[in-house]
Design a protein around this motif. Structure first.
Motif, PDB file in Angstrom:
ATOM      1  N   GLU A  44       0.842  -1.205   0.000  1.00  0.00           N
ATOM      2  CA  GLU A  44       0.000   0.000   0.000  1.00  0.00           C
ATOM      3  C   GLU A  44       0.879   1.258   0.000  1.00  0.00           C
ATOM      4  OE1 GLU A  44      -0.345  -2.542   2.219  1.00  0.00           O
ATOM      5  OE2 GLU A  44      -2.032  -3.469   1.152  1.00  0.00           O
ATOM      6  N   GLU A  47       2.424   1.734  -3.463  1.00  0.00           N
ATOM      7  CA  GLU A  47       1.434   2.314  -4.390  1.00  0.00           C
ATOM      8  C   GLU A  47       1.282   3.817  -4.126  1.00  0.00           C
ATOM      9  OE1 GLU A  47      -1.236  -0.155  -6.083  1.00  0.00           O
ATOM     10  OE2 GLU A  47      -1.412   1.516  -7.484  1.00  0.00           O
ATOM     11  N   LYS A  48       1.247   4.159  -2.846  1.00  0.00           N
ATOM     12  CA  LYS A  48       1.096   5.576  -2.462  1.00  0.00           C
ATOM     13  C   LYS A  48       2.284   6.406  -2.975  1.00  0.00           C
ATOM     14  CE  LYS A  48       0.772   7.831   1.825  1.00  0.00           C
ATOM     15  NZ  LYS A  48       0.880   7.605   3.289  1.00  0.00           N
ATOM     16  N   TYR A  50       4.161   5.799  -5.618  1.00  0.00           N
ATOM     17  CA  TYR A  50       4.058   5.999  -7.072  1.00  0.00           C
ATOM     18  C   TYR A  50       2.967   6.999  -7.430  1.00  0.00           C
ATOM     19  CZ  TYR A  50       7.320   2.186  -8.164  1.00  0.00           C
ATOM     20  OH  TYR A  50       8.441   1.405  -8.288  1.00  0.00           O
ATOM     21  N   LYS A  51       1.928   7.062  -6.613  1.00  0.00           N
ATOM     22  CA  LYS A  51       0.873   8.058  -6.877  1.00  0.00           C
ATOM     23  C   LYS A  51       1.350   9.470  -6.504  1.00  0.00           C
ATOM     24  CE  LYS A  51      -3.225   5.069  -6.149  1.00  0.00           C
ATOM     25  NZ  LYS A  51      -3.638   4.831  -7.539  1.00  0.00           N
ATOM     26  N   ASN A  92       7.813  -5.979  -5.322  1.00  0.00           N
ATOM     27  CA  ASN A  92       6.589  -5.175  -5.360  1.00  0.00           C
ATOM     28  C   ASN A  92       6.835  -3.778  -5.948  1.00  0.00           C
ATOM     29  OD1 ASN A  92       5.139  -7.301  -4.378  1.00  0.00           O
ATOM     30  ND2 ASN A  92       5.135  -6.583  -2.242  1.00  0.00           N
ATOM     31  N   ILE A  96       4.075  -3.203  -8.877  1.00  0.00           N
ATOM     32  CA  ILE A  96       3.224  -2.017  -8.789  1.00  0.00           C
ATOM     33  C   ILE A  96       3.741  -0.924  -9.723  1.00  0.00           C
ATOM     34  CG2 ILE A  96       2.361  -0.222  -7.217  1.00  0.00           C
ATOM     35  CD1 ILE A  96       2.682  -2.391  -4.942  1.00  0.00           C
ATOM     36  N   TYR A 100       3.185   2.619 -13.481  1.00  0.00           N
ATOM     37  CA  TYR A 100       3.406   4.051 -13.270  1.00  0.00           C
ATOM     38  C   TYR A 100       4.621   4.612 -14.011  1.00  0.00           C
ATOM     39  CZ  TYR A 100       0.013   3.730  -9.455  1.00  0.00           C
ATOM     40  OH  TYR A 100      -1.132   3.535  -8.736  1.00  0.00           O
TER      41      TYR A 100
ATOM     42  N   THR B  75       0.075  -9.402  -9.269  1.00  0.00           N
ATOM     43  CA  THR B  75      -0.031  -8.444  -8.164  1.00  0.00           C
ATOM     44  C   THR B  75       0.767  -8.975  -6.969  1.00  0.00           C
ATOM     45  OG1 THR B  75      -1.969  -9.583  -7.286  1.00  0.00           O
ATOM     46  CG2 THR B  75      -2.368  -7.767  -8.862  1.00  0.00           C
TER      47      THR B  75
END
Lengths: 199, 199
Positions: A44, A47-48, A50-51, A92, A96, A100, B75
């Motif tokens: 998580e 992912e955060k 990369y965002k 990961n 993930i 991106y 994933t």
């Protein structure tokens, strides 16, 4: 290029950052310091990250923990440190991050000599290192948009001898600068699916 | 010898059992069948198995699951199937079993060709296979009481072509009997730390 370096304060990571900064924009990522803080064991959080950071051309991972223990004292639980961090943390970043990264970007992960040349206390790290290396070789044939992936396998570096030298008696230490060059080659070159050994 | 075969009903496992039974006492272990049922993903279940079956000379693992998915669909969660089963399930057989096996016993684990020769959909399995192979190489230098450890890396076997052949176009299939011989060599021989490739 805009390059994320995870593990930017480590012996190898800080040297990579110094060299990359001469030509590129570097985002230093650490667990507790740097431009961005990341818990590598959390998908998580990855992912955060990369965002939060856009327009990434290259991801360098120069990090990953493992338990160093005699095999007879290694337990399934102690072994999960390497699994969650050095192995899955790094993988990961790719699973993930593939969604991106900019086209023609690259991932460069870190393995280590003990997967090829085992040392006492090193079975858990060996497992994680080799898992990363074969994942890299396999992922390279499937990544889209010209994205490349390589890993670097350093032996003990001269700058870490005082800390880890006792594990590596008889190994030939290399200057950290030689190790950093392998990461630069991965980022700036065109190869993919390689594990650059710096032994 | 008294030999545990985990994955005893699989294509490779059942062939190994047939060959071993000619000379040895074989305990067939499966997830749902056999002489003993084991959930390989549970360290507690593995410990219980070793407490239940005494006087073990050799452990053969011919099992381990993994998700086969395109990299772009892989994933972190799907990747944990291989981590918990093929990678950690097999490694935990050793970490826990080292304290139960008879002196001069042996472990023989299973890796697979895609770690050396990647296939589409195979990145997670490649990771697990290579992690097992390097763990084996490293554990071999530390195991006590003359206990040995090797792994066998099969390519696609002729008997599985109808099921998995589509993943392995252009690979040269081998008869399962050749693969089984590698396990026999590991059990009956004196080598340790090897990954026997049967390609």
């Amino acid at each position: 290029m805009k390059i994320i370096v995870i593990g930017a304060t480590g012996t190898i990571g800080s040297n990579i950052v110094r060299k990359l900064e001469e030509q590129h924009e570097v985002i230093r990522v650490g667990s507790k310091s740097g431009d961005y803080q990341l818990d590598l064991t959390s998908p998580e959080e990855i992912e955060k990250m990369y965002k939060s950071i856009d327009n990434i051309d290259a991801v360098v991972s120069a990090t990953g923990s493992a338990s160093f223990k005699k095999l007879e004292e290694m337990t399934p639980e102690l072994n999960t440190v390497a699994v969650q961090s050095k192995l899955l943390g790094q993988i990961n970043l790719v699973l993930i991050g593939q969604h991106y990264l900019n086209a023609n970007g690259s991932f460069t992960l870190t393995t280590g000599v003990m997967m090829d040349d085992p040392i006492v206390h090193g079975s858990s790290a060996a497992m994680a290192n080799a898992g990363v290396a074969s994942f890299v070789k396999s992922a390279a044939i499937e990544l889209k948009n010209g994205i490349r992936i390589n890993s670097v396998s350093p032996t003990i570096v001269e700058e870490s001898l005082s800390k880890y030298g006792a594990f590596f008696d008889g190994f030939n230490p290399v200057p950290v600068d030689r190790v950093s060059n392998a990461y630069i080659k991965s980022i700036a070159g065109a190869q993919t699916g390689q594990n650059y050994t710096v032994y």
